[in-house]
Scaffold this motif. Sequence first.
Motif, PDB file in Angstrom:
ATOM      1  N   PHE A 143       0.812  -1.212   0.000  1.00  0.00           N
ATOM      2  CA  PHE A 143       0.000   0.000   0.000  1.00  0.00           C
ATOM      3  C   PHE A 143       0.851   1.270   0.000  1.00  0.00           C
ATOM      4  O   PHE A 143       0.321   2.371  -0.122  1.00  0.00           O
ATOM      5  CB  PHE A 143      -0.929   0.018   1.220  1.00  0.00           C
ATOM      6  CG  PHE A 143      -1.946  -1.083   1.216  1.00  0.00           C
ATOM      7  CD1 PHE A 143      -2.811  -1.257   0.140  1.00  0.00           C
ATOM      8  CD2 PHE A 143      -2.038  -1.962   2.288  1.00  0.00           C
ATOM      9  CE1 PHE A 143      -3.740  -2.283   0.136  1.00  0.00           C
ATOM     10  CE2 PHE A 143      -2.975  -2.987   2.293  1.00  0.00           C
ATOM     11  CZ  PHE A 143      -3.831  -3.147   1.211  1.00  0.00           C
ATOM     12  N   GLN A 144       2.161   1.108   0.145  1.00  0.00           N
ATOM     13  CA  GLN A 144       3.056   2.262   0.101  1.00  0.00           C
ATOM     14  C   GLN A 144       3.677   2.454  -1.275  1.00  0.00           C
ATOM     15  O   GLN A 144       4.363   3.454  -1.516  1.00  0.00           O
ATOM     16  CB  GLN A 144       4.179   2.108   1.137  1.00  0.00           C
ATOM     17  CG  GLN A 144       3.687   1.964   2.570  1.00  0.00           C
ATOM     18  CD  GLN A 144       4.828   1.909   3.558  1.00  0.00           C
ATOM     19  OE1 GLN A 144       5.855   2.568   3.376  1.00  0.00           O
ATOM     20  NE2 GLN A 144       4.671   1.115   4.620  1.00  0.00           N
ATOM     21  N   ALA A 145       3.440   1.498  -2.180  1.00  0.00           N
ATOM     22  CA  ALA A 145       4.074   1.559  -3.499  1.00  0.00           C
ATOM     23  C   ALA A 145       3.603   2.765  -4.305  1.00  0.00           C
ATOM     24  O   ALA A 145       4.393   3.412  -4.993  1.00  0.00           O
ATOM     25  CB  ALA A 145       3.784   0.274  -4.266  1.00  0.00           C
ATOM     26  N   LEU A 146       2.312   3.103  -4.206  1.00  0.00           N
ATOM     27  CA  LEU A 146       1.790   4.246  -4.952  1.00  0.00           C
ATOM     28  C   LEU A 146       2.264   5.529  -4.284  1.00  0.00           C
ATOM     29  O   LEU A 146       2.067   5.725  -3.088  1.00  0.00           O
ATOM     30  CB  LEU A 146       0.260   4.203  -4.986  1.00  0.00           C
ATOM     31  CG  LEU A 146      -0.415   5.278  -5.860  1.00  0.00           C
ATOM     32  CD1 LEU A 146      -0.103   5.034  -7.335  1.00  0.00           C
ATOM     33  CD2 LEU A 146      -1.912   5.304  -5.618  1.00  0.00           C
ATOM     34  N   PRO A 147       2.911   6.433  -5.051  1.00  0.00           N
ATOM     35  CA  PRO A 147       3.415   7.682  -4.452  1.00  0.00           C
ATOM     36  C   PRO A 147       2.277   8.516  -3.869  1.00  0.00           C
ATOM     37  O   PRO A 147       1.105   8.318  -4.205  1.00  0.00           O
ATOM     38  CB  PRO A 147       4.080   8.391  -5.632  1.00  0.00           C
ATOM     39  CG  PRO A 147       4.348   7.334  -6.633  1.00  0.00           C
ATOM     40  CD  PRO A 147       3.255   6.327  -6.476  1.00  0.00           C
TER      41      PRO A 147
END
Length: 1001
Positions: free
Chosen positions: A740-744
Amino acid sequence: MIDIFILKIENPDCFWVHIKGGGRFLENETDYKKLHKEMNLFYNKSCRGVDEVKPSVLEEGQVCVVYSQELKSWCRAIVKSIVSCTDCYLVECFLVDHAKSVPVKADRICIALESFMRLPYRAKKFRLYCTKPVTLRVDYSNNSAEIVPANRWDVAAIKYFQNLLNDAAVSDNAEKVKHESIQETASHNAVTESNVVVTVPPLEKGITVAVQADRKNKSTLHQKITQKQNEIEKGLDKKAVCLKLLQFLNPDPLKASERHDEKEELLRDHVLGPNHIQSYSWPPIARGCDSVIISPENDPLVYLPPLITFLQSRSCYVSLPARNGPVALIICPGWKKAEQVFELLEIYTRCSRPLHPQLLLLGLNKEEIKSMRLPRGCEVIITTPHNVLRLLECHSLLFLKLCHLVFDEVEVLFSEANEQMLNILEYYKNHLSIEERESAPRQIVAIGSHWNKNLECLTQEFMNDPYVVITSMEEAAIYGNVQQMVQLCLECDKVSTLLQVLDFTPTSAQKTLIFTSSKEETDMVFKVLSLQQGEPKAKSILLLTEKTACHAAGVLRYLERTNAKIPPELYDFIAGVLEAKEDSKSGRPLCHYLKTFGICKDKNRCPDRHRINLQIDSPRKVTDETLPTAGNVTMLPLFIVDATRYFGRIVGKLTDQYTTLAEELNEYYKKTSNLISVDTVEKLAVCGLQEEHFFHRVQVLEVGAKEENCVFYSVHIRYIDEGRSGQVQNYQLLHLPEKFQALPPQAVEFIVCRVKPIDKETEWHPKVTRYIHQKIRGKPHEAKIVLTLENTIWVDPMVRVTRLLDLKTSINEYNVCSEILSTGMGVDNPEHTQELQKLFQNAAMAPVKKDLPPFFYPIIKWYDKRDVTVLKIKLQDVTNYDCRFFTQRIVFSAFAGGKSYLADMELQGNILKEKSACLLKSGEPMIILAKEEEEPWRSLLKLKNPNVTYDFDYLEDSEQESPFPVGTGPKKVYQLAAEDEEEEDQSSKDSDTESDDLSGY
């Protein structure tokens, strides 16, 4: 002896009475009752429709008859003034039998018949004989004080006069206390002028007293006042100063038990007594004197307590017109300072008589100004210079009662609104100098931190014998016209330069005071000067060396306020200093005012950057693509910072990655087992947060202090997909999986161009921000992109578009810029986009500088995997970081622990820049380089660097899968705008090679 009935007390020079009887002054009260009965019978019948009783013309001084609502009776009157209103003429009338002033509409005034003028005017004006106002003048230079004549009565003298008379004993046979002669002012049918000595029991309104004629006695009142002042002067020792100054704040000690004491309000705010500047400013202001206070403090408490004290004395204002309007006007440079003063005024007037202060901040909408109605009883208005003139234009009678004019931050007022200030002062000087106001106070108070020529004009042309208080030596030097000289020299040549500029001719010997930077330097200068003959001539000489370059800009600003001759080389020297200072700001964010309005008023003091750097400010990545730099965009405002600055998301695409992420995030946290609180909260870490039924991604900005034996503490966070910030407890933060942290972060800053606040304000008024917030928040808008830098998009126009699907068309509901202008609180700002484009062009044309301010090279550990190479940047307390990727080169920069770091690395192999990323892991930056070919790297860099070493602590398990997903960037990715591969390769070839010498950074 005569008996008098006190009607009204203005001051010792003016109090109105009825003569009840005694000698030739006998008045028959029955005759006056009969006269008023006849007048009521006649005018109650005649005024209903007979035009004969209406005067054909009205002029000042004309005798007439008017109806008093307060007395419920027809009264004889004299026309004092006639003013024009929007729908009628308003006449100020003085009731000659009652000593009252009342406003009456012109069509309700009747002719005074001759039969009703058979008796003399009953209200007689008395004054103390052989008594003149005096004041205490303090000479601080000679440490002395003396009593000198004054042009008007101090409020303290008026209060003393009233209390002195009220303290006398009352009895059937009133004790004869000889005060002095009073002289009756001659008027229509008045008694012959005579000198009488007053026998005065308690002199209150509605009290009958006796008066005895005796011209030979001297002024007992004057003697008592002088005696009292001498006692006060003798008792002013250091221990009693604070107590006596605080006593100004309780002007009526006899009524102290009836209201909460103002001193307790000050004590509640930890004001135990007046500070240095207040001990000088409170006395003259509390006595109603014109005052100029110059001090580094911008605290309204310098003038508010004594001003409130003066306003408590109702008797000072009895001669003013009986109409609604302020007696005090406080003018501030902007709405923020005006609100601060208003809040303090409300706090400190809780314990005084009601002043009903009003904060007036109006826009350019004339209908709004015309419809403005001042609350009844309002005696104080707080506003800005432009608002005063707008009010005068539509409400010309609003300030007829004005007595006190206060300028807060007066040097800023003259700098930002010089024309408006001069207009206000001319109005105060010309329109308020009328005969009817002679006994009313007239006071101008100016508070500032710098003395300049405008204040000199203010004191000479608009003030009467002002008190000037200056607490800083440098401002006193400007006030005293001390000659200023400046010399540039090297540090090693300071003493010799000093000897050259000093004049040792004894023919014009004067005192000289030399300031040094240390005790050792003082001893050295003293020894050198002791060898010289004669005495040096007095001058103010400033020696600037390379060690004092940081003060050069401040020195120049100071000299520009004097008549000093400034050498041209000083301008060149300071230009270089400012250039170097701006270069040192390369790690700072772009200036907020520059972004919002296109200009920063104080670049020299502003801590932020005022230049665009195309490398640092390149559009960042929010999905697989960077932010758009041109064309139209659909934006969704979610957090409204002010009227023109918002945070939100770009929407309208076929595939919205954030919507997918939000759905997955809510689905994930629906399972109770996944609601795991974060054990250790780290700065800049990304976590989950639940608000009602929704879950958000948040980043930790600051971790609050932890109290002893307490497991809970406050955490300052930012919602990275909305832009807003807030405070939460540590237990509310949830563990957020890596996927869930992959998207900036999705929050993008949007700024609406071409509009700015009115009156040269630097911030939008909350009224406009609230209006725009209610108008646009949560609604998609269409906007045209003007410029894109880093995470900010400037748009013009920004329009709310509604699509009518049935008609296959769309309509524009409103333009945000036009909506702001319609509030009257904004004006057009065409220079905004022009300045931004100019800065962008300058950045594009500027060569890449090799001599950047000093950067530190960080310690880097790296290890290799099959598909990626991982770099660990060994930094802690990182507040800002950036990484730019090329085909065979990366440039990493960061700000940590108060230092700037830069690493420009030329790689030995090629990478996929679109799939490479930079993120924060356990508080340390980590760079993941996606290899172009899946083959092992024996080294990371083409050229060896001692700060870059292999991480031998890492042991790779060949069967373990890479924890970093290739193809999706992690939480924080900075991406350069798309370039041709050839340009990137050429940029790589032209870049600097690594070396152990960091001076190139």
